[in-house]
Design a protein around this motif. Structure first.
Motif, PDB file in Angstrom:
ATOM      1  N   VAL A  56       0.839  -1.197   0.000  1.00  0.00           N
ATOM      2  CA  VAL A  56       0.000   0.000   0.000  1.00  0.00           C
ATOM      3  C   VAL A  56       0.874   1.245   0.000  1.00  0.00           C
ATOM      4  O   VAL A  56       0.645   2.185  -0.766  1.00  0.00           O
ATOM      5  CB  VAL A  56      -0.972  -0.005   1.199  1.00  0.00           C
ATOM      6  CG1 VAL A  56      -1.744   1.289   1.286  1.00  0.00           C
ATOM      7  CG2 VAL A  56      -1.919  -1.193   1.097  1.00  0.00           C
ATOM      8  N   GLU A  57       1.893   1.266   0.849  1.00  0.00           N
ATOM      9  CA  GLU A  57       2.803   2.417   0.879  1.00  0.00           C
ATOM     10  C   GLU A  57       3.536   2.586  -0.444  1.00  0.00           C
ATOM     11  O   GLU A  57       3.781   3.698  -0.883  1.00  0.00           O
ATOM     12  CB  GLU A  57       3.820   2.272   2.008  1.00  0.00           C
ATOM     13  CG  GLU A  57       3.281   2.598   3.367  1.00  0.00           C
ATOM     14  CD  GLU A  57       4.362   2.547   4.429  1.00  0.00           C
ATOM     15  OE1 GLU A  57       5.550   2.419   4.083  1.00  0.00           O
ATOM     16  OE2 GLU A  57       4.002   2.625   5.610  1.00  0.00           O
ATOM     17  N   GLU A  58       3.887   1.475  -1.077  1.00  0.00           N
ATOM     18  CA  GLU A  58       4.592   1.557  -2.350  1.00  0.00           C
ATOM     19  C   GLU A  58       3.686   2.028  -3.475  1.00  0.00           C
ATOM     20  O   GLU A  58       4.138   2.665  -4.420  1.00  0.00           O
ATOM     21  CB  GLU A  58       5.205   0.205  -2.702  1.00  0.00           C
ATOM     22  CG  GLU A  58       6.372  -0.168  -1.822  1.00  0.00           C
ATOM     23  CD  GLU A  58       7.017  -1.465  -2.247  1.00  0.00           C
ATOM     24  OE1 GLU A  58       6.633  -2.027  -3.282  1.00  0.00           O
ATOM     25  OE2 GLU A  58       7.936  -1.911  -1.536  1.00  0.00           O
ATOM     26  N   ALA A  59       2.404   1.715  -3.397  1.00  0.00           N
ATOM     27  CA  ALA A  59       1.478   2.066  -4.477  1.00  0.00           C
ATOM     28  C   ALA A  59       0.919   3.484  -4.342  1.00  0.00           C
ATOM     29  O   ALA A  59       0.466   4.059  -5.332  1.00  0.00           O
ATOM     30  CB  ALA A  59       0.328   1.069  -4.521  1.00  0.00           C
ATOM     31  N   LEU A  60       0.939   4.044  -3.149  1.00  0.00           N
ATOM     32  CA  LEU A  60       0.337   5.370  -2.930  1.00  0.00           C
ATOM     33  C   LEU A  60       0.870   6.461  -3.858  1.00  0.00           C
ATOM     34  O   LEU A  60       0.071   7.190  -4.446  1.00  0.00           O
ATOM     35  CB  LEU A  60       0.508   5.802  -1.478  1.00  0.00           C
ATOM     36  CG  LEU A  60      -0.568   5.335  -0.523  1.00  0.00           C
ATOM     37  CD1 LEU A  60      -0.232   5.771   0.895  1.00  0.00           C
ATOM     38  CD2 LEU A  60      -1.927   5.822  -0.924  1.00  0.00           C
ATOM     39  N   PRO A  61       2.173   6.597  -4.022  1.00  0.00           N
ATOM     40  CA  PRO A  61       2.644   7.660  -4.916  1.00  0.00           C
ATOM     41  C   PRO A  61       2.124   7.506  -6.346  1.00  0.00           C
ATOM     42  O   PRO A  61       1.706   8.478  -6.970  1.00  0.00           O
ATOM     43  CB  PRO A  61       4.165   7.532  -4.876  1.00  0.00           C
ATOM     44  CG  PRO A  61       4.459   6.793  -3.636  1.00  0.00           C
ATOM     45  CD  PRO A  61       3.289   5.920  -3.377  1.00  0.00           C
ATOM     46  N   TYR A  62       2.119   6.270  -6.843  1.00  0.00           N
ATOM     47  CA  TYR A  62       1.635   6.042  -8.208  1.00  0.00           C
ATOM     48  C   TYR A  62       0.133   6.287  -8.312  1.00  0.00           C
ATOM     49  O   TYR A  62      -0.356   6.758  -9.325  1.00  0.00           O
ATOM     50  CB  TYR A  62       1.982   4.621  -8.656  1.00  0.00           C
ATOM     51  CG  TYR A  62       3.472   4.397  -8.700  1.00  0.00           C
ATOM     52  CD1 TYR A  62       4.244   4.950  -9.711  1.00  0.00           C
ATOM     53  CD2 TYR A  62       4.111   3.655  -7.722  1.00  0.00           C
ATOM     54  CE1 TYR A  62       5.612   4.763  -9.756  1.00  0.00           C
ATOM     55  CE2 TYR A  62       5.478   3.459  -7.760  1.00  0.00           C
ATOM     56  CZ  TYR A  62       6.218   4.019  -8.776  1.00  0.00           C
ATOM     57  OH  TYR A  62       7.567   3.836  -8.808  1.00  0.00           O
ATOM     58  N   PHE A  63      -0.591   5.962  -7.257  1.00  0.00           N
ATOM     59  CA  PHE A  63      -2.028   6.206  -7.225  1.00  0.00           C
ATOM     60  C   PHE A  63      -2.322   7.704  -7.316  1.00  0.00           C
ATOM     61  O   PHE A  63      -3.155   8.143  -8.116  1.00  0.00           O
ATOM     62  CB  PHE A  63      -2.614   5.607  -5.942  1.00  0.00           C
ATOM     63  CG  PHE A  63      -4.084   5.811  -5.783  1.00  0.00           C
ATOM     64  CD1 PHE A  63      -4.983   5.134  -6.582  1.00  0.00           C
ATOM     65  CD2 PHE A  63      -4.563   6.668  -4.814  1.00  0.00           C
ATOM     66  CE1 PHE A  63      -6.338   5.317  -6.431  1.00  0.00           C
ATOM     67  CE2 PHE A  63      -5.913   6.855  -4.650  1.00  0.00           C
ATOM     68  CZ  PHE A  63      -6.814   6.180  -5.457  1.00  0.00           C
ATOM     69  N   PHE A  64      -1.627   8.497  -6.513  1.00  0.00           N
ATOM     70  CA  PHE A  64      -1.859   9.942  -6.540  1.00  0.00           C
ATOM     71  C   PHE A  64      -1.381  10.564  -7.857  1.00  0.00           C
ATOM     72  O   PHE A  64      -1.989  11.506  -8.355  1.00  0.00           O
ATOM     73  CB  PHE A  64      -1.195  10.628  -5.345  1.00  0.00           C
ATOM     74  CG  PHE A  64      -1.951  10.414  -4.063  1.00  0.00           C
ATOM     75  CD1 PHE A  64      -3.244  10.869  -3.919  1.00  0.00           C
ATOM     76  CD2 PHE A  64      -1.369   9.740  -3.006  1.00  0.00           C
ATOM     77  CE1 PHE A  64      -3.954  10.664  -2.751  1.00  0.00           C
ATOM     78  CE2 PHE A  64      -2.062   9.531  -1.826  1.00  0.00           C
ATOM     79  CZ  PHE A  64      -3.365   9.991  -1.700  1.00  0.00           C
TER      80      PHE A  64
END
Length: 105
Positions: free
Chosen positions: A42-50
């Protein structure tokens, strides 16, 4: 705070997080021997999500082809992610409460 994590991740594995979103990783990259070795996806995906939300907003408002970006869609997506993470807190509180009860009795 995912800023330092995002910078470190990009320095070490430039596109690994993006590849993980689209399931473009090999089995050797996604299999771990110990539970402690499993990264927090989840922490790794957050930047790409935003970044994806921001890119969608820019592209939809900049062109007349797509409907305008609706802020309520972005808010509901972020809220769903927050609620998903909050369930982890409920589980931790339940485990701690059970431990305290067993210890006292």
């Amino acid at each position: 705070s995912f800023g330092p994590l995002f910078l470190e991740m990009n320095r070490t594995y430039p596109l690994k997080g993006l590849r993980q979103i689209f399931y473009l990783v090999s089995p050797s990259e996604s299999v771990f021997e110990n539970h402690a070795d499993v990264p927090n996806y989840v922490e790794e995906a957050l930047p790409y999500f935003f970044i994806a939300i921001l890119l969608e907003a820019i592209l939809s408002t900049g062109t007349g082809l797509a409907p305008r970006f609706r802020i309520n869609d972005g808010i509901s997506s972020v809220s769903a992610g927050i609620m998903s993470e909050m369930m982890k807190l409920v589980v931790v509180v339940f485990k701690f409460s059970a431990y305290v009860w067993v210890y006292d009795h």
